[in-house]
Design a protein around this motif. Structure first.
Motif, PDB file in Angstrom:
ATOM      1  N   ASN A   1      19.730  -7.004 -18.352  1.00  0.00           N
ATOM      2  CA  ASN A   1      20.692  -6.975 -17.245  1.00  0.00           C
ATOM      3  C   ASN A   1      21.955  -7.792 -17.536  1.00  0.00           C
ATOM      4  OD1 ASN A   1      20.016  -9.664 -16.898  1.00  0.00           O
ATOM      5  ND2 ASN A   1      18.879  -9.345 -14.993  1.00  0.00           N
ATOM      6  N   GLY A   2      22.148  -8.154 -18.777  1.00  0.00           N
ATOM      7  CA  GLY A   2      23.296  -8.964 -19.157  1.00  0.00           C
ATOM      8  C   GLY A   2      22.972 -10.440 -19.264  1.00  0.00           C
ATOM      9  N   GLU A   3      21.847 -10.833 -18.696  1.00  0.00           N
ATOM     10  CA  GLU A   3      21.410 -12.234 -18.764  1.00  0.00           C
ATOM     11  C   GLU A   3      19.967 -12.388 -19.201  1.00  0.00           C
ATOM     12  OE1 GLU A   3      22.099 -14.361 -15.142  1.00  0.00           O
ATOM     13  OE2 GLU A   3      24.245 -13.940 -15.137  1.00  0.00           O
ATOM     14  N   THR A   4      19.098 -11.531 -18.679  1.00  0.00           N
ATOM     15  CA  THR A   4      17.668 -11.667 -18.952  1.00  0.00           C
ATOM     16  C   THR A   4      17.080 -10.329 -19.362  1.00  0.00           C
ATOM     17  OG1 THR A   4      17.065 -11.257 -16.643  1.00  0.00           O
ATOM     18  CG2 THR A   4      17.406 -13.563 -17.299  1.00  0.00           C
ATOM     19  N   VAL A   5      15.832 -10.398 -19.842  1.00  0.00           N
ATOM     20  CA  VAL A   5      15.125  -9.205 -20.301  1.00  0.00           C
ATOM     21  C   VAL A   5      13.857  -9.014 -19.488  1.00  0.00           C
ATOM     22  CG1 VAL A   5      13.842  -8.254 -22.272  1.00  0.00           C
ATOM     23  CG2 VAL A   5      16.059  -9.340 -22.636  1.00  0.00           C
ATOM     24  N   THR A   6      13.569  -7.747 -19.199  1.00  0.00           N
ATOM     25  CA  THR A   6      12.326  -7.338 -18.557  1.00  0.00           C
ATOM     26  C   THR A   6      11.654  -6.311 -19.445  1.00  0.00           C
ATOM     27  OG1 THR A   6      13.183  -7.707 -16.323  1.00  0.00           O
ATOM     28  CG2 THR A   6      11.336  -6.174 -16.527  1.00  0.00           C
ATOM     29  N   LEU A   7      10.340  -6.442 -19.623  1.00  0.00           N
ATOM     30  CA  LEU A   7       9.549  -5.433 -20.343  1.00  0.00           C
ATOM     31  C   LEU A   7       8.592  -4.777 -19.364  1.00  0.00           C
ATOM     32  CD1 LEU A   7       8.394  -7.043 -23.730  1.00  0.00           C
ATOM     33  CD2 LEU A   7      10.091  -5.253 -23.393  1.00  0.00           C
ATOM     34  N   ASN A   8       8.481  -3.478 -19.446  1.00  0.00           N
ATOM     35  CA  ASN A   8       7.513  -2.727 -18.655  1.00  0.00           C
ATOM     36  C   ASN A   8       6.809  -1.750 -19.566  1.00  0.00           C
ATOM     37  OD1 ASN A   8       7.357  -3.414 -15.898  1.00  0.00           O
ATOM     38  ND2 ASN A   8       9.421  -2.636 -15.595  1.00  0.00           N
ATOM     39  N   PRO A   9       5.519  -1.525 -19.421  1.00  0.00           N
ATOM     40  CA  PRO A   9       4.616  -2.144 -18.457  1.00  0.00           C
ATOM     41  C   PRO A   9       4.220  -3.559 -18.885  1.00  0.00           C
ATOM     42  CG  PRO A   9       3.402  -0.645 -19.868  1.00  0.00           C
ATOM     43  CD  PRO A   9       4.856  -0.545 -20.272  1.00  0.00           C
ATOM     44  N   SER A  10       3.152  -4.054 -18.291  1.00  0.00           N
ATOM     45  CA  SER A  10       2.677  -5.394 -18.626  1.00  0.00           C
ATOM     46  C   SER A  10       2.238  -5.461 -20.081  1.00  0.00           C
ATOM     47  CB  SER A  10       1.505  -5.780 -17.719  1.00  0.00           C
ATOM     48  OG  SER A  10       0.408  -4.899 -17.913  1.00  0.00           O
ATOM     49  N   VAL A  11       2.115  -6.675 -20.575  1.00  0.00           N
ATOM     50  CA  VAL A  11       1.632  -6.917 -21.935  1.00  0.00           C
ATOM     51  C   VAL A  11       0.156  -7.287 -21.820  1.00  0.00           C
ATOM     52  CG1 VAL A  11       1.877  -8.342 -24.007  1.00  0.00           C
ATOM     53  CG2 VAL A  11       3.911  -7.736 -22.649  1.00  0.00           C
ATOM     54  N   GLY A  12      -0.681  -6.406 -22.321  1.00  0.00           N
ATOM     55  CA  GLY A  12      -2.121  -6.653 -22.313  1.00  0.00           C
ATOM     56  C   GLY A  12      -2.598  -6.819 -23.741  1.00  0.00           C
ATOM     57  N   ASN A  13      -2.921  -8.015 -24.118  1.00  0.00           N
ATOM     58  CA  ASN A  13      -3.314  -8.316 -25.500  1.00  0.00           C
ATOM     59  C   ASN A  13      -4.818  -8.135 -25.678  1.00  0.00           C
ATOM     60  OD1 ASN A  13      -0.665  -8.938 -26.320  1.00  0.00           O
ATOM     61  ND2 ASN A  13      -0.838 -10.926 -25.311  1.00  0.00           N
ATOM     62  N   TRP A  14      -5.273  -6.911 -25.446  1.00  0.00           N
ATOM     63  CA  TRP A  14      -6.704  -6.618 -25.422  1.00  0.00           C
ATOM     64  C   TRP A  14      -7.352  -6.756 -26.791  1.00  0.00           C
ATOM     65  CZ3 TRP A  14      -6.160  -7.281 -20.760  1.00  0.00           C
ATOM     66  CH2 TRP A  14      -5.308  -6.551 -19.951  1.00  0.00           C
ATOM     67  N   SER A  15      -6.592  -6.655 -27.861  1.00  0.00           N
ATOM     68  CA  SER A  15      -7.162  -6.772 -29.204  1.00  0.00           C
ATOM     69  C   SER A  15      -7.258  -8.215 -29.684  1.00  0.00           C
ATOM     70  CB  SER A  15      -6.308  -5.971 -30.203  1.00  0.00           C
ATOM     71  OG  SER A  15      -6.306  -4.611 -29.846  1.00  0.00           O
ATOM     72  N   PHE A  16      -6.652  -9.123 -28.959  1.00  0.00           N
ATOM     73  CA  PHE A  16      -6.692 -10.541 -29.329  1.00  0.00           C
ATOM     74  C   PHE A  16      -7.899 -11.204 -28.678  1.00  0.00           C
ATOM     75  CE2 PHE A  16      -1.742 -10.582 -29.390  1.00  0.00           C
ATOM     76  CZ  PHE A  16      -1.742  -9.821 -30.539  1.00  0.00           C
ATOM     77  N   ASP A  17      -8.349 -12.308 -29.268  1.00  0.00           N
ATOM     78  CA  ASP A  17      -9.460 -13.053 -28.674  1.00  0.00           C
ATOM     79  C   ASP A  17      -9.116 -13.532 -27.271  1.00  0.00           C
ATOM     80  OD1 ASP A  17     -11.056 -12.693 -30.904  1.00  0.00           O
ATOM     81  OD2 ASP A  17     -10.516 -14.634 -31.794  1.00  0.00           O
TER      82      ASP A  17
END
Length: 145
Positions: free
Chosen positions: A55-71
Motif C-alpha cells: 500500500n506504499g508503506e506496508t505489505v500484506t500477504l494472503n492467505p495466511s502462512v501455515g508452516n505445516w511442514s515445519f516442526d
C-alpha cells in the motif's frame, strides 16, 4: 510483532528475522518463520497461491502462512506489516485444506492448458483438444493417488 519489507531482485544469503524479502522479478516473498524457530518460509506469489498487497508503506500477504511442514507448525497472517497469530490446525484440517488447494490449483491450470493448446498451430495443422479428452484428463488428475 512488526515486520519490515525489502524489495530485492535476488534473495540475500542471510535472511534477517522480522524482514520480508520481496522479489517481484521472481514472484516470491521469503522470511524467517515468525515463531523464531529459524526456518526459512517461501511464499511464492501466484494466481492460485499467495497474493501480496503493497500500500506504499506496508505489505500484506494472503492467505495466511501455515508452516505445516515445519516442526513448529506455526500459523499466522501478515497484515499491514503486522504478524497476527492464527488458530492451530489439526493434521486432519491441514490435510483437507491442502486437498482443496490442490484441487483449486489443478482446476485453474487445467483451464489454462486447453486455451493454449487450442491456439497452437504449426504450418499445416492446428491442435484441438476435445471436451471429452479434457474431462478424462481431469478425472485422472483428481483420482490420482
Amino acid at each position: 510483532m512488526i515486520v519490515q519489507h525489502k524489495f530485492v531482485e535476488f534473495m540475500p544469503d542471510i535472511i534477517e528475522d522480522g524482514v520480508l524479502y520481496i522479489s517481484l522479478d521472481y514472484g516470491t516473498v521469503i522470511h524467517n518463520c515468525a515463531c523464531g524457530c529459524g526456518s526459512e518460509v517461501n511464499t511464492p506469489l501466484s494466481p492460485t497461491g499467495w497474493k501480496m498487497i503493497y500500500n506504499g508503506e506496508t505489505v500484506t500477504l494472503n492467505p495466511s502462512v501455515g508452516n505445516w511442514s515445519f516442526d513448529c507448525k506455526s500459523h499466522y497472517w501478515i497484515t499491514n506489516g503486522q504478524i497476527e497469530w492464527a488458530q492451530t490446525w489439526s493434521d486432519d484440517k491441514i490435510r483437507k485444506v491442502r486437498n482443496i488447494e490442490s484441487y483449486e490449483r489443478d482446476r485453474y491450470y487445467l483451464n489454462k492448458v486447453p486455451e493454449s493448446l487450442n491456439k497452437f498451430e504449426d504450418s499445416n495443422d492446428s491442435v484441438k483438444v476435445s471436451d471429452s479428452t479434457k474431462k478424462d484428463w481431469f478425472r485422472k488428475l483428481i483420482f490420482w493417488k
